[in-house]
Design a protein around this motif. Structure first.
Motif, PDB file in Angstrom:
ATOM      1  N   THR A 104      -6.545  10.028   7.355  1.00 46.57           N
ATOM      2  CA  THR A 104      -5.096   9.931   7.183  1.00 46.57           C
ATOM      3  C   THR A 104      -4.662  10.378   5.797  1.00 46.57           C
ATOM      4  N   ASN A 105      -3.496  11.006   5.737  1.00 47.42           N
ATOM      5  CA  ASN A 105      -2.774  11.172   4.476  1.00 47.42           C
ATOM      6  C   ASN A 105      -1.381  10.561   4.612  1.00 47.42           C
ATOM      7  N   ASP A 106      -1.266   9.637   5.552  1.00 48.02           N
ATOM      8  CA  ASP A 106      -0.001   8.958   5.845  1.00 48.02           C
ATOM      9  C   ASP A 106       0.153   7.797   4.868  1.00 48.02           C
ATOM     10  N   PHE A 107       0.692   8.092   3.681  1.00 48.50           N
ATOM     11  CA  PHE A 107       0.663   7.112   2.586  1.00 48.50           C
ATOM     12  C   PHE A 107       1.331   5.779   2.909  1.00 48.50           C
ATOM     13  N   PRO A 108       2.410   5.713   3.727  1.00 52.82           N
ATOM     14  CA  PRO A 108       2.964   4.379   4.004  1.00 52.82           C
ATOM     15  C   PRO A 108       2.002   3.485   4.786  1.00 52.82           C
ATOM     16  N   ALA A 109       1.106   4.103   5.562  1.00 58.60           N
ATOM     17  CA  ALA A 109       0.221   3.314   6.417  1.00 58.60           C
ATOM     18  C   ALA A 109      -1.057   2.879   5.718  1.00 58.60           C
ATOM     19  N   ALA A 133       9.248  -7.888   9.560  1.00 56.39           N
ATOM     20  CA  ALA A 133      10.484  -7.182   9.915  1.00 56.39           C
ATOM     21  C   ALA A 133      11.379  -7.021   8.691  1.00 56.39           C
ATOM     22  N   GLU A 134      11.489  -8.076   7.865  1.00 50.02           N
ATOM     23  CA  GLU A 134      12.312  -7.995   6.654  1.00 50.02           C
ATOM     24  C   GLU A 134      11.685  -7.071   5.610  1.00 50.02           C
ATOM     25  N   ILE A 135      10.365  -7.136   5.481  1.00 52.43           N
ATOM     26  CA  ILE A 135       9.673  -6.252   4.544  1.00 52.43           C
ATOM     27  C   ILE A 135       9.872  -4.800   4.950  1.00 52.43           C
ATOM     28  N   ASP A 136       9.707  -4.512   6.239  1.00 50.99           N
ATOM     29  CA  ASP A 136       9.869  -3.136   6.723  1.00 50.99           C
ATOM     30  C   ASP A 136      11.291  -2.627   6.480  1.00 50.99           C
ATOM     31  N   GLU A 137      12.269  -3.497   6.674  1.00 45.57           N
ATOM     32  CA  GLU A 137      13.666  -3.096   6.465  1.00 45.57           C
ATOM     33  C   GLU A 137      13.927  -2.770   4.992  1.00 45.57           C
ATOM     34  N   LEU A 138      13.454  -3.639   4.097  1.00 42.96           N
ATOM     35  CA  LEU A 138      13.654  -3.386   2.671  1.00 42.96           C
ATOM     36  C   LEU A 138      12.871  -2.145   2.233  1.00 42.96           C
ATOM     37  N   ASN A 139      11.646  -2.000   2.740  1.00 44.64           N
ATOM     38  CA  ASN A 139      10.836  -0.840   2.378  1.00 44.64           C
ATOM     39  C   ASN A 139      11.508   0.467   2.774  1.00 44.64           C
ATOM     40  N   ALA A 140      12.139   0.479   3.936  1.00 46.23           N
ATOM     41  CA  ALA A 140      12.807   1.693   4.407  1.00 46.23           C
ATOM     42  C   ALA A 140      13.938   2.086   3.462  1.00 46.23           C
ATOM     43  N   LEU A 141      14.705   1.101   3.012  1.00 44.61           N
ATOM     44  CA  LEU A 141      15.800   1.372   2.078  1.00 44.61           C
ATOM     45  C   LEU A 141      15.267   1.850   0.736  1.00 44.61           C
ATOM     46  N   VAL A 142      14.252   1.155   0.225  1.00 42.13           N
ATOM     47  CA  VAL A 142      13.692   1.508  -1.075  1.00 42.13           C
ATOM     48  C   VAL A 142      13.065   2.899  -1.030  1.00 42.13           C
ATOM     49  N   TYR A 143      12.373   3.212   0.057  1.00 40.39           N
ATOM     50  CA  TYR A 143      11.786   4.548   0.175  1.00 40.39           C
ATOM     51  C   TYR A 143      12.866   5.628   0.140  1.00 40.39           C
ATOM     52  N   THR A 155      16.002   5.693  -0.848  1.00 39.81           N
ATOM     53  CA  THR A 155      16.938   5.829  -1.975  1.00 39.81           C
ATOM     54  C   THR A 155      16.294   5.709  -3.350  1.00 39.81           C
ATOM     55  N   VAL A 156      15.138   5.078  -3.440  1.00 41.98           N
ATOM     56  CA  VAL A 156      14.500   4.867  -4.745  1.00 41.98           C
ATOM     57  C   VAL A 156      13.203   5.666  -4.850  1.00 41.98           C
ATOM     58  N   ASN A 157      12.174   5.297  -4.062  1.00 41.84           N
ATOM     59  CA  ASN A 157      10.887   5.999  -4.157  1.00 41.84           C
ATOM     60  C   ASN A 157      11.043   7.502  -3.968  1.00 41.84           C
ATOM     61  N   ASN A 158      11.657   7.889  -2.866  1.00 42.35           N
ATOM     62  CA  ASN A 158      11.893   9.304  -2.595  1.00 42.35           C
ATOM     63  C   ASN A 158      13.223   9.767  -3.190  1.00 42.35           C
ATOM     64  N   GLY A 159      14.087   8.818  -3.499  1.00 44.00           N
ATOM     65  CA  GLY A 159      15.388   9.155  -4.061  1.00 44.00           C
ATOM     66  C   GLY A 159      15.298   9.865  -5.391  1.00 44.00           C
ATOM     67  N   VAL A 160      14.326   9.471  -6.233  1.00 41.17           N
ATOM     68  CA  VAL A 160      14.183  10.143  -7.518  1.00 41.17           C
ATOM     69  C   VAL A 160      13.771  11.592  -7.319  1.00 41.17           C
ATOM     70  N   GLY A 217      10.722 -13.719  -3.188  1.00 41.35           N
ATOM     71  CA  GLY A 217      10.585 -15.085  -3.696  1.00 41.35           C
ATOM     72  C   GLY A 217       9.442 -15.216  -4.679  1.00 41.35           C
ATOM     73  N   ASP A 218       8.606 -16.228  -4.467  1.00 42.16           N
ATOM     74  CA  ASP A 218       7.549 -16.540  -5.422  1.00 42.16           C
ATOM     75  C   ASP A 218       6.240 -15.810  -5.156  1.00 42.16           C
ATOM     76  N   ASP A 219       6.134 -15.127  -4.017  1.00 37.48           N
ATOM     77  CA  ASP A 219       4.874 -14.492  -3.639  1.00 37.48           C
ATOM     78  C   ASP A 219       5.013 -12.976  -3.588  1.00 37.48           C
ATOM     79  N   LEU A 220       3.965 -12.295  -4.039  1.00 41.00           N
ATOM     80  CA  LEU A 220       3.911 -10.848  -3.959  1.00 41.00           C
ATOM     81  C   LEU A 220       3.879 -10.383  -2.506  1.00 41.00           C
ATOM     82  N   THR A 221       4.532  -9.259  -2.236  1.00 42.16           N
ATOM     83  CA  THR A 221       4.454  -8.644  -0.906  1.00 42.16           C
ATOM     84  C   THR A 221       4.299  -7.140  -1.058  1.00 42.16           C
ATOM     85  N   GLU A 222       4.113  -6.486   0.078  1.00 43.16           N
ATOM     86  CA  GLU A 222       4.042  -5.032   0.143  1.00 43.16           C
ATOM     87  C   GLU A 222       5.259  -4.381  -0.498  1.00 43.16           C
ATOM     88  N   SER A 223       6.411  -5.025  -0.416  1.00 42.58           N
ATOM     89  CA  SER A 223       7.628  -4.450  -1.000  1.00 42.58           C
ATOM     90  C   SER A 223       7.523  -4.327  -2.515  1.00 42.58           C
TER      91      SER A 223
END
Length: 296
Positions: free
Chosen positions: A122-127, A154-164, A166-171, A209-215
């Motif tokens: 794979t070169n599918d970086f999100p996966a 579901a919440e992580i995936d939603e936030l990740n999609a927005l960040v990707y 507009t921010v990660n790929n947005g730059v 919150g208080d714990d690290l996540t994929e986001s």
């Protein structure tokens, strides 16, 4: 699409060509096994950076090997400083073409090589990071964080999609735009998201919150490069990261965690962007600054 394209002056990222999956049960044909797979990365690349962070956070250093390419890339693509001791490759392109002799796209990192079959999986970086989080659990270190908890996916995936988008790929949309309107659209969306993330972090340590996540893993590489590269090189200069009290505190908090800070190589990052991306910086001159105190 096989290459980067520009539609109306807008940057469009090439699709990932290899999208097979490594699975714990082996049903995909690529079973999760320690020592079988080699993660190929550049310290300069934000997409690769996230895979190095997750590998370190989860304690997968012995289970998944790593090959690192030189930060300076030319028309031949990414080059290993010395022939890779596992694959024997001098250029990453050799591994792409060994997997698909007809491949015509860019040779991208991160990607995963399977020593068992002698091909790229794979070169599918999100996966790649979520595979490490969900399919290699048998080799996670004791006490490793659950970066992709089932209850929050579901919440992580939603936030990740927005960040990707507009921010990660947005730059990149801003930096590689070839039309004023496309540039302004990208920069406006980027800073709208940074403003929203600043507000989100007002009352919490991490994005959930208080714990690290994929986001957190996905946002950090862009923040780590922001004031050093994206602010000037990609003209993302409405505000600096340092102008956002909560985001700047958050970024430095993450940087203090060894998996984040010790995989952040600002020298390689600057040399790659400024010396390689001649369409943006024709001279190839690498700036000395800015001087940023990440320990403050």
């Amino acid at each position: 699409m096989s290459v980067q394209e520009f539609a109306g002056g807008s940057f469009v990222r090439q699709a990932n060509r290899f999208t097979d999956r490594i699975t714990a049960d082996g049903g995909s044909g690529f079973p999760a096994e320690p020592g079988r797979y080699r993660l190929l990365v550049s310290y300069a690349c934000p997409w690769a950076h996230r895979t190095l962070i997750v590998r370190r956070l989860l304690g997968l250093e012995d289970a998944i090997g790593v090959g690192v390419v030189d930060p300076i890339r030319d028309e031949r693509g990414w080059r290993f400083p010395e022939p890779d001791p596992v694959t024997g490759a001098t250029f990453l392109s050799e591994l792409y073409l060994a997997t698909d002799p007809g491949y015509q796209g860019r040779y991208t990192v991160p990607c995963v090589w399977d020593t068992g079959t002698g091909r790229l999986v794979t070169n599918d970086f999100p996966a790649i990071t979520t595979m490490m989080e969900t399919e290699f659990t048998a080799w996670h270190a004791p006490g490793a964080p659950d970066l992709y908890p089932a209850a929050l996916r579901a919440e992580i995936d939603e936030l990740n999609a927005l960040v990707y988008a507009t921010v990660n790929n947005g730059v990149y949309k801003a930096g590689f735009a070839t039309a004023q309107a496309a540039y302004e659209e990208a920069v406006t969306a980027l800073f709208a998201s940074l403003d929203a993330l600043e507000e989100r972090l007002a009352g919490r340590r991490f994005l959930f919150g208080d714990d690290l996540t994929e986001s957190d893993v996905r946002l950090y590489p862009t923040l780590a490069r922001f004031d050093t590269v994206y602010h000037a090189h990609f003209k993302c200069n409405l505000r600096r990261l340092a102008d956002y009290p909560n985001l700047w505190r958050y970024a430095r908090d993450l940087h203090a965690i060894p998996a984040f800070g010790e995989t952040t190589d600002l020298d390689q990052i600057k040399r790659h962007y400024y010396a390689t991306q001649r369409n943006v910086n024709p001279s190839g001159v690498v700036p000395l600054g800015p001087k940023i105190d990440w320990s403050r």
